[in-house]
Design a protein around this motif. Structure first.
Motif, PDB file in Angstrom:
ATOM      1  N   ASP A 188       0.816  -1.212   0.000  1.00  0.00           N
ATOM      2  CA  ASP A 188       0.000   0.000   0.000  1.00  0.00           C
ATOM      3  C   ASP A 188       0.851   1.263   0.000  1.00  0.00           C
ATOM      4  OD1 ASP A 188      -2.805   0.825   0.076  1.00  0.00           O
ATOM      5  OD2 ASP A 188      -2.311   1.749   2.002  1.00  0.00           O
ATOM      6  N   GLY A 189       2.144   1.088   0.174  1.00  0.00           N
ATOM      7  CA  GLY A 189       3.052   2.227   0.134  1.00  0.00           C
ATOM      8  C   GLY A 189       3.225   2.941   1.453  1.00  0.00           C
ATOM      9  N   ASN A 190       2.801   2.307   2.553  1.00  0.00           N
ATOM     10  CA  ASN A 190       2.893   2.962   3.850  1.00  0.00           C
ATOM     11  C   ASN A 190       4.112   2.550   4.660  1.00  0.00           C
ATOM     12  OD1 ASN A 190       0.394   4.696   4.368  1.00  0.00           O
ATOM     13  ND2 ASN A 190      -0.433   2.859   3.425  1.00  0.00           N
ATOM     14  N   ILE A 191       4.785   1.493   4.220  1.00  0.00           N
ATOM     15  CA  ILE A 191       6.068   1.112   4.816  1.00  0.00           C
ATOM     16  C   ILE A 191       7.052   0.900   3.670  1.00  0.00           C
ATOM     17  CG2 ILE A 191       7.360  -0.582   6.162  1.00  0.00           C
ATOM     18  CD1 ILE A 191       4.908  -1.282   7.636  1.00  0.00           C
ATOM     19  N   PRO A 192       8.114   1.693   3.614  1.00  0.00           N
ATOM     20  CA  PRO A 192       9.130   1.440   2.588  1.00  0.00           C
ATOM     21  C   PRO A 192       9.676   0.027   2.743  1.00  0.00           C
ATOM     22  CG  PRO A 192       9.495   3.549   3.644  1.00  0.00           C
ATOM     23  CD  PRO A 192       8.453   2.842   4.459  1.00  0.00           C
ATOM     24  N   GLU A 193       9.762  -0.713   1.659  1.00  0.00           N
ATOM     25  CA  GLU A 193      10.161  -2.113   1.744  1.00  0.00           C
ATOM     26  C   GLU A 193      11.555  -2.283   2.319  1.00  0.00           C
ATOM     27  OE1 GLU A 193       9.784  -6.168  -0.912  1.00  0.00           O
ATOM     28  OE2 GLU A 193       9.266  -4.221  -1.753  1.00  0.00           O
ATOM     29  N   LYS A 194      12.390  -1.253   2.204  1.00  0.00           N
ATOM     30  CA  LYS A 194      13.749  -1.379   2.742  1.00  0.00           C
ATOM     31  C   LYS A 194      13.747  -1.469   4.259  1.00  0.00           C
ATOM     32  CE  LYS A 194      14.680   3.609   2.940  1.00  0.00           C
ATOM     33  NZ  LYS A 194      15.579   4.690   2.477  1.00  0.00           N
ATOM     34  N   TYR A 195      12.630  -1.008   4.905  1.00  0.00           N
ATOM     35  CA  TYR A 195      12.546  -1.082   6.354  1.00  0.00           C
ATOM     36  C   TYR A 195      11.954  -2.403   6.830  1.00  0.00           C
ATOM     37  CZ  TYR A 195      13.567   3.898   6.548  1.00  0.00           C
ATOM     38  OH  TYR A 195      14.167   5.128   6.437  1.00  0.00           O
ATOM     39  N   ALA A 196      11.351  -3.146   5.920  1.00  0.00           N
ATOM     40  CA  ALA A 196      10.747  -4.421   6.313  1.00  0.00           C
ATOM     41  C   ALA A 196      11.845  -5.447   6.529  1.00  0.00           C
ATOM     42  CB  ALA A 196       9.783  -4.907   5.242  1.00  0.00           C
ATOM     43  N   SER A 197      11.641  -6.330   7.470  1.00  0.00           N
ATOM     44  CA  SER A 197      12.632  -7.355   7.745  1.00  0.00           C
ATOM     45  C   SER A 197      12.665  -8.364   6.620  1.00  0.00           C
ATOM     46  CB  SER A 197      12.291  -8.071   9.055  1.00  0.00           C
ATOM     47  OG  SER A 197      11.109  -8.827   8.903  1.00  0.00           O
ATOM     48  N   VAL A 198      13.709  -9.169   6.568  1.00  0.00           N
ATOM     49  CA  VAL A 198      13.825 -10.215   5.558  1.00  0.00           C
ATOM     50  C   VAL A 198      12.650 -11.170   5.665  1.00  0.00           C
ATOM     51  CG1 VAL A 198      15.195 -12.156   4.778  1.00  0.00           C
ATOM     52  CG2 VAL A 198      16.335 -10.037   5.465  1.00  0.00           C
ATOM     53  N   LYS A 199      12.276 -11.532   6.889  1.00  0.00           N
ATOM     54  CA  LYS A 199      11.165 -12.453   7.078  1.00  0.00           C
ATOM     55  C   LYS A 199       9.874 -11.877   6.529  1.00  0.00           C
ATOM     56  CE  LYS A 199      12.899 -14.988  11.099  1.00  0.00           C
ATOM     57  NZ  LYS A 199      12.650 -15.359  12.507  1.00  0.00           N
ATOM     58  N   ASN A 200       9.639 -10.576   6.727  1.00  0.00           N
ATOM     59  CA  ASN A 200       8.444  -9.951   6.188  1.00  0.00           C
ATOM     60  C   ASN A 200       8.421 -10.016   4.678  1.00  0.00           C
ATOM     61  OD1 ASN A 200       7.334  -9.222   8.605  1.00  0.00           O
ATOM     62  ND2 ASN A 200       8.268  -7.188   8.661  1.00  0.00           N
ATOM     63  N   ARG A 201       9.572  -9.795   4.054  1.00  0.00           N
ATOM     64  CA  ARG A 201       9.626  -9.835   2.593  1.00  0.00           C
ATOM     65  C   ARG A 201       9.395 -11.252   2.093  1.00  0.00           C
ATOM     66  NH1 ARG A 201      13.921  -6.098   3.449  1.00  0.00           N
ATOM     67  NH2 ARG A 201      15.508  -7.703   3.148  1.00  0.00           N
ATOM     68  N   GLU A 202       9.909 -12.230   2.841  1.00  0.00           N
ATOM     69  CA  GLU A 202       9.703 -13.616   2.449  1.00  0.00           C
ATOM     70  C   GLU A 202       8.226 -13.997   2.520  1.00  0.00           C
ATOM     71  OE1 GLU A 202      12.197 -15.759   5.063  1.00  0.00           O
ATOM     72  OE2 GLU A 202      14.031 -15.410   3.902  1.00  0.00           O
TER      73      GLU A 202
END
Length: 207
Positions: A188-202
């Motif tokens: 949704d664009g409310n959290i920059p993906e670079k701030y998300a943890s690896v687990k969240n991206r997985e």
């Protein structure tokens, strides 16, 4: 685990003084209403479900064994009647992040900040609409448990007692709900993906 005050009131009701139940209604109606409001997203439905919760609690009071706090028992009844309403309307649960404060006024709520890192800090500053849409995107059973944890402030053990689920299932559903919410907010664009943890991206990639 039941408080001495609640225990005395319940015993009084069971002994025939049905008017004493009003003391419990007065004590817990605000927290029950706030939970119903966040689950239904509608003030009129929340009021109806609050009334239904206490009606069911009164009828079932003999079955209450004091194995958990009386408020936890009420939360379970409230969650069930709200979910039944939402299913009967064939619509997804809708979340309201407003709640009645001690002065009887509506106030906005935020998902509490766990103070564990930048992801949690960002979550606490997200807009109300973004969080609401994210919560509404969750499966009903995950949303219910996340609200009990983050909004009502119940422990894992209390949620287990309130829902009848195994403790491990509660922890798993909360974990998955948080990850799905984070993935939604990234999209949704409310959290920059670079701030998300690896687990969240997985998790995001698997879904």
């Amino acid at each position: 685990m039941i408080s001495d005050i609640d225990e005395k009131i319940i015993q009084t009701v069971l002994e025939g003084d049905v008017n004493a139940f009003e003391v419990l209604v007065t004590k817990y109606e605000k927290t029950v209403y706030n939970l119903a409001l966040r689950m239904t997203g509608n003030a009129e439905d929340a009021a109806d479900m609050t009334q239904e919760t206490f009606f069911k609690a009164f009828r079932s009071l003999k079955s209450y064994r004091g194995e958990s706090r009386f408020s936890v028992w009420l939360y379970r009844i409230c969650s069930n009647v709200c979910l039944d309403l939402l299913r009967s309307k064939s619509r997804k649960p809708h979340s309201s992040l407003t709640a009645e404060n001690d002065e009887g006024e509506e106030a906005e709520l935020e998902i509490p900040d766990g103070a564990q890192g930048p992801e949690e800090q960002l979550l606490s500053s997200l807009t109300r609409d973004a969080i609401q849409r994210g919560l509404d995107s969750l499966p009903a059973e995950q949303k219910e448990i996340l609200l009990l944890r983050e909004i009502s402030g119940l422990s894992y053990e209390e949620i287990s007692l309130a829902t009848g689920l195994e403790l491990g299932t509660v922890k798993t559903r909360i974990f998955r709900a948080r990850k799905r919410l984070c993935a939604f907010l990234i999209d949704d664009g409310n959290i920059p993906e670079k701030y998300a943890s690896v687990k969240n991206r997985e998790v995001k990639q698997r879904e």
